[in-house]
Design an enzyme around this catalytic site. Structure first.
Site, PDB file in Angstrom:
ATOM      1  N   SER A   1       0.824  -1.225   0.000  1.00  0.00           N
ATOM      2  CA  SER A   1       0.000   0.000   0.000  1.00  0.00           C
ATOM      3  C   SER A   1       0.848   1.261   0.000  1.00  0.00           C
ATOM      4  O   SER A   1       0.386   2.332  -0.392  1.00  0.00           O
ATOM      5  CB  SER A   1      -0.838   0.049   1.266  1.00  0.00           C
ATOM      6  OG  SER A   1      -2.036  -0.565   1.085  1.00  0.00           O
TER       7      SER A   1
ATOM      8  N   PRO B   1      -0.518  -2.239   8.418  1.00  0.00           N
ATOM      9  CA  PRO B   1       0.703  -2.365   9.221  1.00  0.00           C
ATOM     10  C   PRO B   1       1.651  -1.166   9.109  1.00  0.00           C
ATOM     11  O   PRO B   1       2.652  -1.132   9.828  1.00  0.00           O
ATOM     12  CB  PRO B   1       1.361  -3.622   8.635  1.00  0.00           C
ATOM     13  CG  PRO B   1       0.920  -3.644   7.200  1.00  0.00           C
ATOM     14  CD  PRO B   1      -0.473  -3.058   7.188  1.00  0.00           C
TER      15      PRO B   1
ATOM     16  N   GLY C   1       2.246   0.959   5.817  1.00  0.00           N
ATOM     17  CA  GLY C   1       2.790   1.374   4.500  1.00  0.00           C
ATOM     18  C   GLY C   1       2.674   2.880   4.261  1.00  0.00           C
ATOM     19  O   GLY C   1       3.598   3.509   3.745  1.00  0.00           O
TER      20      GLY C   1
ATOM     21  N   ASP D   1      -5.116   2.649  14.489  1.00  0.00           N
ATOM     22  CA  ASP D   1      -5.600   1.347  13.994  1.00  0.00           C
ATOM     23  C   ASP D   1      -5.591   0.359  15.153  1.00  0.00           C
ATOM     24  O   ASP D   1      -4.669   0.399  15.984  1.00  0.00           O
ATOM     25  CB  ASP D   1      -4.686   0.829  12.850  1.00  0.00           C
ATOM     26  CG  ASP D   1      -5.407  -0.143  11.931  1.00  0.00           C
ATOM     27  OD1 ASP D   1      -5.973  -1.121  12.430  1.00  0.00           O
ATOM     28  OD2 ASP D   1      -5.381   0.093  10.709  1.00  0.00           O
TER      29      ASP D   1
ATOM     30  N   ASP E   1     -10.850   3.999  17.459  1.00  0.00           N
ATOM     31  CA  ASP E   1     -11.668   4.066  16.250  1.00  0.00           C
ATOM     32  C   ASP E   1     -11.338   5.350  15.471  1.00  0.00           C
ATOM     33  O   ASP E   1     -11.419   6.451  16.019  1.00  0.00           O
ATOM     34  CB  ASP E   1     -13.154   4.061  16.679  1.00  0.00           C
ATOM     35  CG  ASP E   1     -14.089   4.081  15.482  1.00  0.00           C
ATOM     36  OD1 ASP E   1     -13.615   4.210  14.332  1.00  0.00           O
ATOM     37  OD2 ASP E   1     -15.317   3.967  15.702  1.00  0.00           O
TER      38      ASP E   1
ATOM     39  N   ASP F   1      -6.713   5.501   4.850  1.00  0.00           N
ATOM     40  CA  ASP F   1      -6.856   4.352   3.941  1.00  0.00           C
ATOM     41  C   ASP F   1      -7.811   3.331   4.554  1.00  0.00           C
ATOM     42  O   ASP F   1      -7.691   2.138   4.296  1.00  0.00           O
ATOM     43  CB  ASP F   1      -5.446   3.751   3.724  1.00  0.00           C
ATOM     44  CG  ASP F   1      -5.388   2.691   2.637  1.00  0.00           C
ATOM     45  OD1 ASP F   1      -6.260   2.703   1.751  1.00  0.00           O
ATOM     46  OD2 ASP F   1      -4.477   1.851   2.676  1.00  0.00           O
TER      47      ASP F   1
ATOM     48  N   LYS G   1     -13.010   3.981  -1.434  1.00  0.00           N
ATOM     49  CA  LYS G   1     -13.151   2.624  -1.987  1.00  0.00           C
ATOM     50  C   LYS G   1     -14.464   2.576  -2.769  1.00  0.00           C
ATOM     51  O   LYS G   1     -15.490   3.070  -2.293  1.00  0.00           O
ATOM     52  CB  LYS G   1     -13.171   1.577  -0.872  1.00  0.00           C
ATOM     53  CG  LYS G   1     -12.116   1.793   0.205  1.00  0.00           C
ATOM     54  CD  LYS G   1     -10.731   1.338  -0.206  1.00  0.00           C
ATOM     55  CE  LYS G   1      -9.694   1.688   0.850  1.00  0.00           C
ATOM     56  NZ  LYS G   1      -8.320   1.445   0.464  1.00  0.00           N
TER      57      LYS G   1
HETATM   58  C1  LIG Z   1      -6.157  -1.106   3.683  1.00  0.00           C
HETATM   59  S1  LIG Z   1      -5.709  -1.286   5.366  1.00  0.00           S
HETATM   60  C2  LIG Z   1      -4.554   0.003   5.566  1.00  0.00           C
HETATM   61  C3  LIG Z   1      -3.196  -0.284   5.037  1.00  0.00           C
HETATM   62  C4  LIG Z   1      -2.218   0.792   5.407  1.00  0.00           C
HETATM   63  N1  LIG Z   1      -2.586   2.077   4.815  1.00  0.00           N
HETATM   64  C5  LIG Z   1      -0.818   0.448   4.967  1.00  0.00           C
HETATM   65  O1  LIG Z   1      -0.299   1.159   4.090  1.00  0.00           O
HETATM   66  O2  LIG Z   1      -0.204  -0.484   5.475  1.00  0.00           O
HETATM   67  C6  LIG Z   1      -7.088  -0.663   6.176  1.00  0.00           C
HETATM   68  C7  LIG Z   1      -6.914  -0.547   7.677  1.00  0.00           C
HETATM   69  O3  LIG Z   1      -7.991   0.235   8.194  1.00  0.00           O
HETATM   70  C8  LIG Z   1      -8.238  -0.215   9.499  1.00  0.00           C
HETATM   71  N2  LIG Z   1      -9.574   0.277   9.889  1.00  0.00           N
HETATM   72  C9  LIG Z   1     -10.771   0.005   9.358  1.00  0.00           C
HETATM   73  N3  LIG Z   1     -11.749   0.641  10.006  1.00  0.00           N
HETATM   74  C10 LIG Z   1     -11.142   1.349  10.983  1.00  0.00           C
HETATM   75  C11 LIG Z   1     -11.606   2.230  12.004  1.00  0.00           C
HETATM   76  N4  LIG Z   1     -12.917   2.508  12.138  1.00  0.00           N
HETATM   77  N5  LIG Z   1     -10.704   2.796  12.830  1.00  0.00           N
HETATM   78  C12 LIG Z   1      -9.383   2.545  12.690  1.00  0.00           C
HETATM   79  N6  LIG Z   1      -8.889   1.716  11.744  1.00  0.00           N
HETATM   80  C13 LIG Z   1      -9.753   1.126  10.924  1.00  0.00           C
HETATM   81  C14 LIG Z   1      -8.115  -1.716   9.413  1.00  0.00           C
HETATM   82  O4  LIG Z   1      -7.816  -2.263  10.696  1.00  0.00           O
HETATM   83  C15 LIG Z   1      -6.959  -1.883   8.414  1.00  0.00           C
HETATM   84  O5  LIG Z   1      -5.746  -2.101   9.092  1.00  0.00           O
END
Ligand SMILES: C[S@@+](CC[C@H](N)C(=O)[O-])C[C@H]1O[C@@H](n2cnc3c(N)ncnc32)[C@H](O)[C@@H]1O
Length: 358
Positions: free
Chosen positions: A197, A231, A233, A249, A269, A285, A314
């Site tokens: 990502s 994680p 990115g 996260d 959150d 993201d 998305k």
């Molecule tokens: C596509 S991944 C992100 C990847 C990240 N940008 C990277 O580059 O490694 C989406 C992330 O959003 C987090 N997520 C989803 N809903 C969330 C929320 N309401 N609050 C915090 N994190 C959330 C998920 O736990 C997931 O790790």
């Protein structure tokens, strides 16, 4: 539109045409056509889009005009590349494709700074890449021989190979067109980045900001919040620029990033988090409904919690173009300025958006 037919004695078919040709992510042709059509009408042009699902390109034929409307590649969300086609050749002879293309090129009163032969990013288009490379060298040699290359020119010649025997012959102004062949910036995966990502945010900074903005807005010591960071990115891109980042996260963050000393990880959150102080950047993201993300970013910008935002919308739904317009409406109503958006090469079923506060 086809204006004047120059059908020669041989059996290929060359026509002069006035159309815009856009390359896009395969599967997003209909959104790209809607995007192109809406802007063309806004700029006073009439026309219609021709496209085939999965082809990775759209042709917008202009009717009743000698010139295509002035649309910059940056103005379009779903186009990776946009060129002005002035000719099209069908039934290209396989033994001498350039021989069929050169009369159209020579009929133009233009000298070119460069010439690119490109194919769309579809399965069929990718198979044409070796042919494009081989033809490109021969084309440059032919143009040089005819003194049609001029390094001072601001116009680039584009040949779009739609199939082994169909080509668009097109021009692009280097100031307003994508600076990468096929509209694809080739980025190397950075060593140490914890997820692929990371390339999305790197490409977003490259495509949606210009050189001066990158220098001014991505400075060491700045502050950012990354919503949906695990994680890490996207956080990696910020840390790489020495930007202090609060990573939000429930998931884990990469150990090496945490060891940088400039990342604070909070397991809360992303929709409820409020920053302890205003930050330079919000990046986001999170996988969520696009309108919820638009409302969230509008709130951050409107409350002055961040000065700039870079985020993904998305788009797993059917009416993707309409959903994007709806999200832009939400952001504008919330006071977001200077909206810029693109479906990047590293984006899948999503687009990346930049917005800033007033
Ligand atoms: C596509 S991944 C992100 C990847 C990240 N940008 C990277 O580059 O490694 C989406 C992330 O959003 C987090 N997520 C989803 N809903 C969330 C929320 N309401 N609050 C915090 N994190 C959330 C998920 O736990 C997931 O790790």
């Amino acid at each position: 539109m086809q204006r004047e037919s120059k059908t020669p004695q041989r059996d290929f078919h060359a026509t002069r045409a006035t159309s815009l040709v856009a390359f896009c992510r395969p599967g997003f042709e209909s959104e790209c056509a809607q995007d192109l059509g809406a802007l063309a009408v806004e700029r006073g042009a009439n026309g219609y889009a021709r496209t085939e699902r999965g082809s990775g390109f759209v042709e917008y034929a202009c009717t009743g005009a000698d010139e295509t409307p002035a649309i910059a590649w940056r103005d379009l969300v779903f186009a990776r590349l946009l060129v002005n086609a002035f000719g099209k050749v069908e039934r290209l002879p396989r033994e001498d494709r350039l021989g069929a293309l050169m009369p159209l090129i020579e009929a133009m009163p233009t000298r070119w700074c460069d010439a690119w032969i490109e194919s769309p990013d579809s399965d069929a288009g990718r198979e044409l890449a070796p042919l494009c490379r081989a033809l490109n060298s021969a084309l440059i040699a032919a143009l040089k021989k005819k003194k049609l290359i001029d390094p001072k020119s601001t116009t680039r010649l584009h040949i779009g190979l739609a199939s082994p025997d169909t080509a668009f012959v097109a021009a692009a102004d280097i100031a307003t067109s994508a600076p990468w062949p096929g509209g694809i910036p080739r980025l190397r995966f950075p060593r140490g980045a914890p997820s692929r990502s990371t390339l999305k945010l790197e490409e977003a900074f490259l495509v949606l900001l210009d050189d001066a903005e990158r220098e001014k807005w991505l400075k060491p010591g700045m502050h950012a919040v990354d919503l949906g960071a695990s994680p890490g990115g996207w956080t990696w891109q910020l840390v790489h620029r020495s930007i202090r980042t609060i990573a939000i996260d429930n998931g884990p963050m990469d150990d090496a990033l945490m060891a940088s000393g400039i990342v604070e990880h909070r397991r809360v959150d992303g929709f409820r988090f409020e920053p302890p102080r205003a930050v330079d950047w919000l990046v986001c993201d999170m996988v969520e409904q696009p309108r919820r993300i638009a409302e969230l970013v509008a709130r951050w910008l409107g409350n002055g919690w961040c000065r700039r935002a870079m985020f993904n919308l998305k788009l797993p739904m059917k009416k993707r173009f309409d959903e994007v317009q709806l999200c832009f409406g939400i952001l504008e109503a919330g006071g977001a300025l200077d909206l810029r958006a693109k479906q990047l090469y590293h984006d899948r079923e999503e687009i990346t958006v930049f917005a800033r506060a007033g």
